[in-house]
Structure formats: C-alpha cells, structure tokens
Write an enzyme that holds these catalytic residues in place. Sequence first.
Site, PDB file in Angstrom:
ATOM      1  N   ARG A 109       0.973  -1.272  -0.030  1.00 52.70           N
ATOM      2  CA  ARG A 109      -0.088   0.047   0.021  1.00 52.70           C
ATOM      3  C   ARG A 109       0.978   1.203   0.106  1.00 52.70           C
ATOM      4  O   ARG A 109       1.768   1.366   0.937  1.00 52.70           O
ATOM      5  CB  ARG A 109      -0.966  -0.175   1.245  1.00 52.70           C
ATOM      6  CG  ARG A 109      -1.509   1.376   1.308  1.00 52.70           C
ATOM      7  CD  ARG A 109      -2.574   1.158   2.360  1.00 52.70           C
ATOM      8  NE  ARG A 109      -3.937   0.484   1.786  1.00 52.70           N
ATOM      9  CZ  ARG A 109      -5.204   0.746   2.256  1.00 52.70           C
ATOM     10  NH1 ARG A 109      -5.378   1.137   3.510  1.00 52.70           N
ATOM     11  NH2 ARG A 109      -6.093  -0.036   1.882  1.00 52.70           N
ATOM     12  N   HIS A 136      -7.172   0.686  -6.358  1.00 55.35           N
ATOM     13  CA  HIS A 136      -7.377  -0.158  -5.521  1.00 55.35           C
ATOM     14  C   HIS A 136      -8.034  -1.381  -5.867  1.00 55.35           C
ATOM     15  O   HIS A 136      -9.331  -1.714  -5.282  1.00 55.35           O
ATOM     16  CB  HIS A 136      -8.300   0.623  -4.253  1.00 55.35           C
ATOM     17  CG  HIS A 136      -8.252  -0.274  -2.955  1.00 55.35           C
ATOM     18  ND1 HIS A 136      -7.627  -1.058  -2.525  1.00 55.35           N
ATOM     19  CD2 HIS A 136      -8.960   0.179  -1.843  1.00 55.35           C
ATOM     20  CE1 HIS A 136      -7.591  -1.248  -1.254  1.00 55.35           C
ATOM     21  NE2 HIS A 136      -8.566  -0.720  -0.751  1.00 55.35           N
ATOM     22  N   GLN A 139     -10.089  -4.282  -3.767  1.00 56.96           N
ATOM     23  CA  GLN A 139     -11.356  -3.501  -3.229  1.00 56.96           C
ATOM     24  C   GLN A 139     -12.310  -3.891  -4.126  1.00 56.96           C
ATOM     25  O   GLN A 139     -13.471  -4.255  -3.741  1.00 56.96           O
ATOM     26  CB  GLN A 139     -11.278  -1.974  -2.849  1.00 56.96           C
ATOM     27  CG  GLN A 139     -12.636  -1.489  -2.184  1.00 56.96           C
ATOM     28  CD  GLN A 139     -12.845  -1.943  -0.858  1.00 56.96           C
ATOM     29  OE1 GLN A 139     -12.191  -1.762   0.093  1.00 56.96           O
ATOM     30  NE2 GLN A 139     -14.150  -2.483  -0.623  1.00 56.96           N
ATOM     31  N   ASP A 225     -17.235   6.998  -1.671  1.00 52.43           N
ATOM     32  CA  ASP A 225     -15.921   6.891  -0.748  1.00 52.43           C
ATOM     33  C   ASP A 225     -15.687   8.252  -0.256  1.00 52.43           C
ATOM     34  O   ASP A 225     -16.399   9.129  -0.652  1.00 52.43           O
ATOM     35  CB  ASP A 225     -14.785   6.522  -1.783  1.00 52.43           C
ATOM     36  CG  ASP A 225     -13.716   6.129  -0.880  1.00 52.43           C
ATOM     37  OD1 ASP A 225     -13.737   5.979   0.291  1.00 52.43           O
ATOM     38  OD2 ASP A 225     -12.655   6.043  -1.539  1.00 52.43           O
ATOM     39  N   CYS A 265     -16.203   1.333   0.531  1.00 49.50           N
ATOM     40  CA  CYS A 265     -15.115   0.365   0.910  1.00 49.50           C
ATOM     41  C   CYS A 265     -14.469   0.648   2.232  1.00 49.50           C
ATOM     42  O   CYS A 265     -13.940  -0.283   2.995  1.00 49.50           O
ATOM     43  CB  CYS A 265     -13.968   0.849  -0.209  1.00 49.50           C
ATOM     44  SG  CYS A 265     -13.456   2.592   0.089  1.00 49.50           S
ATOM     45  N   ARG A 293     -13.457  -9.067   1.537  1.00 48.36           N
ATOM     46  CA  ARG A 293     -12.204  -8.954   1.220  1.00 48.36           C
ATOM     47  C   ARG A 293     -11.207  -9.933   1.703  1.00 48.36           C
ATOM     48  O   ARG A 293     -10.336 -10.292   1.011  1.00 48.36           O
ATOM     49  CB  ARG A 293     -11.359  -7.488   2.198  1.00 48.36           C
ATOM     50  CG  ARG A 293     -12.249  -6.294   1.824  1.00 48.36           C
ATOM     51  CD  ARG A 293     -11.815  -5.685   0.286  1.00 48.36           C
ATOM     52  NE  ARG A 293     -10.245  -5.668   0.388  1.00 48.36           N
ATOM     53  CZ  ARG A 293      -9.356  -4.636   0.834  1.00 48.36           C
ATOM     54  NH1 ARG A 293     -10.147  -3.545   1.476  1.00 48.36           N
ATOM     55  NH2 ARG A 293      -8.257  -4.671   0.800  1.00 48.36           N
TER      56      ARG A 293
HETATM   57  N1  NVA Z   1     -10.202   6.403  -1.493  1.00 54.23           N
HETATM   58  C1  NVA Z   1      -9.636   6.158  -0.152  1.00 54.23           C
HETATM   59  C2  NVA Z   1      -9.766   4.561   0.247  1.00 54.23           C
HETATM   60  C3  NVA Z   1      -9.434   4.186   1.491  1.00 54.23           C
HETATM   61  C4  NVA Z   1      -9.601   2.560   1.782  1.00 54.23           C
HETATM   62  C5  NVA Z   1      -8.114   6.460   0.201  1.00 54.23           C
HETATM   63  O1  NVA Z   1      -7.309   6.136  -0.835  1.00 54.23           O
HETATM   64  O2  NVA Z   1      -7.813   7.005   1.292  1.00 54.23           O
HETATM   65  N1   CP Z   2     -11.485  -0.425   2.524  1.00 55.43           N
HETATM   66  C1   CP Z   2     -10.072  -0.387   2.722  1.00 55.43           C
HETATM   67  O1   CP Z   2      -8.988  -0.770   2.018  1.00 55.43           O
HETATM   68  O2   CP Z   2      -9.874  -0.212   4.047  1.00 55.43           O
HETATM   69  P1   CP Z   2      -8.466  -0.006   5.037  1.00 55.43           P
HETATM   70  O3   CP Z   2      -8.010   1.399   4.643  1.00 55.43           O
HETATM   71  O4   CP Z   2      -8.937  -0.300   6.392  1.00 55.43           O
HETATM   72  O5   CP Z   2      -7.482  -1.220   4.657  1.00 55.43           O
END
Ligand code: NVA
Ligand code: CP
Length: 311
Positions: A109, A136, A139, A225, A265, A293
């Site tokens: 990540r 992502h 997801q 989101d 998500c 997930r």
């Molecule tokens: N769009 C959000 C998703 C978190 C799971 C982010 O990137 O923070």
């Molecule tokens: N939806 C998702 O990826 O959640 P986290 O940021 O908690 O991993």
Amino acid sequence: MPAPHAAPRHYLRFKDFSRKEYEHLFARTRWIKDRYKRYQRYWPLEDRTLAMIFEKQSTRTRLSFEAGMHQLGGAAIFLSTRDSQLGRGEPAEDAAQVISRMCDIVMIRTFEQDIIDRFAANSRVPVINGLTNEYHPCQILADIYTFIEHRGSIRGRTVAWIGDSNNVCNTWLQAAEVFDFNVHVSTPPGYEVEPERAGLYGTDHYEEFADPMKAAKGAHLVTTDVWTSMGFESENKQRRRDFEDWQVDAAMMKVARKDALFMHCLPAHRGEEVAAAVIDGRQSVVWDEAENRLHTQKALLEFLLLGKVKG
Ligand code: NVA
Ligand code: CP
C-alpha cells in the site's frame, strides 16, 4: 528461498486479469469461503510467506491479508514506512530485490502507482496492489464478488459512483471494461475522471453527470467513498466545501432502482459522503463487502502462488 520466476504474475491494476480469470477467482472464493465457514482446514500455502508493506494506514487490508494468509497455512510479515528502511529512502527497486528473495509474495500500500510498478519490475515474486493513489483493485474484487452474491451477474448493470474520482472510482471504471457494465459518475466540477490516469481503454463504459441525482437514477448499485483520500489531507478544507452536495442520502437511494444496493469501501464518514440512514439502512451491504475482502484475497493469494487450482 523461493525459486526465481522468469516473469511472475502481479496484481497491480484491475485490468491485469481477464474476465475468465476473475470467473475462476470467484469460483475459488465461493469454495474457500464455504470451507472456512464450516471450520474445514485448508492449508495450501504452508511454508509460504507474504510480506505486507504499508506506507499508509489500514484496518481492513492489513487484517484481511494477514488473517487470510494464516488461514491458508502461511505466514504474513508487516512492514511499515515508519519502522523499515523504506522510510529512510531505500529505493523501491532495491527493496524489491531484497524482499522478494526472502518472501514468496508481496502486498504493498503506497502513494504513486509508479512506486509499485517499479517495485514489481524488480521483484522475483508476485506483487499485489493494496491501494495506491490511483487504484485499489483488491477492493473492487471484493465489491464485485459481493454484488454477484446478492444480485447475480454484474454484466449490463448500472453502477452509480457519487463523489471523488479517486483510486476506488478509477478501479470501478476499469472493472466496467472487464465485466461490461456501465458506471454513472458524478463528481463536483474540477474533480472529473481522468481516463488516462484511470487506466482506461476508452470512455464507452462510463458517463459523467453534473447532477448526482441523475447519476443515481435507475442504478443497480450506488457507491461512494471519502471526500479526501489518504495523501490528500492538505485539501480537506476545500474538499468539504466542494463535495457538500455529493452525499448519498435517502432521497438519492430513492431514485435508484428499488432493489439497488449501497456499497462503501470503508472507513466511512457519516454525514459527509453518506447519510447514516443509508449506510446503516436496509440496502447497505457494507459489512458483507468488508468481509469479502478476506475471502476474495485468499483466492487471489492462491491463484498467484499456485495457479489455477481445481476444486
Ligand atoms: N480512497 C480512499 C480509500 C481508503 C480505503 C483512500 O485512498 O484513502
Ligand atoms: N477499504 C480499505 O481498504 O480499508 P483499509 O484502509 O482499512 O484497509
């Protein structure tokens, strides 16, 4: 030490897999989930190790990969920028060389997609995108599986995306091309889809709407989101103003199909991108979505490490 592969398969963007491969993954997910629910041990990844690198925070992604790996008989190791040399500027290329000689598979990540692309190009083992600024894929893998569980095939359906054209939105748009469904996108002005950044082949699987109510009209699934994604926190104040009218509320769900689902998500901000009545309401499947997930990623780990397992 894992044997070096000539060219390992990676999962860096949704379109890395074909529809046929997704169909295999979903069949395996059903099988793995069913066994897990019946407490039947399935340890195909004994002696395999997953390295998880987090440059941003996480609850679901870390937990589902770590628990999933244990449930498949393997081990998972957590590395973060804070406590590894990555935080002190070790190049992604060097980190990939080293980590992929000690582990069998890597999940990352991070910020720009370019970082994970460079890591993967220097890795001997499969690399999974656990979220970047752009995409992502894990997801949407879970989201589509969840849709199919509740409503059957997603082909030809309409998904309404309300809010920021962020990493999750871009991945929905790629998925629409793979599975042949339509996305109605509504973003505030200045936050529209950038097809190239979204990694799209074309523009024929989505339509943009200035009015979020028009985007939601007749949709089989309404999803949204956060207004501010990780890494964009400095824009938070401005975004709160710009996105004010892009909340999924009961009135918006009313113009969607009567049997429309709601997904997010997570983590969610009730009162911002979604009203509490919607996320906690009868059309919401967010807890199934989060749970899936775990199951879909177990199928993904199995596929990347063992290929097409039959069963
Ligand atoms: N769009 C959000 C998703 C978190 C799971 C982010 O990137 O923070
Ligand atoms: N939806 C998702 O990826 O959640 P986290 O940021 O908690 O991993």
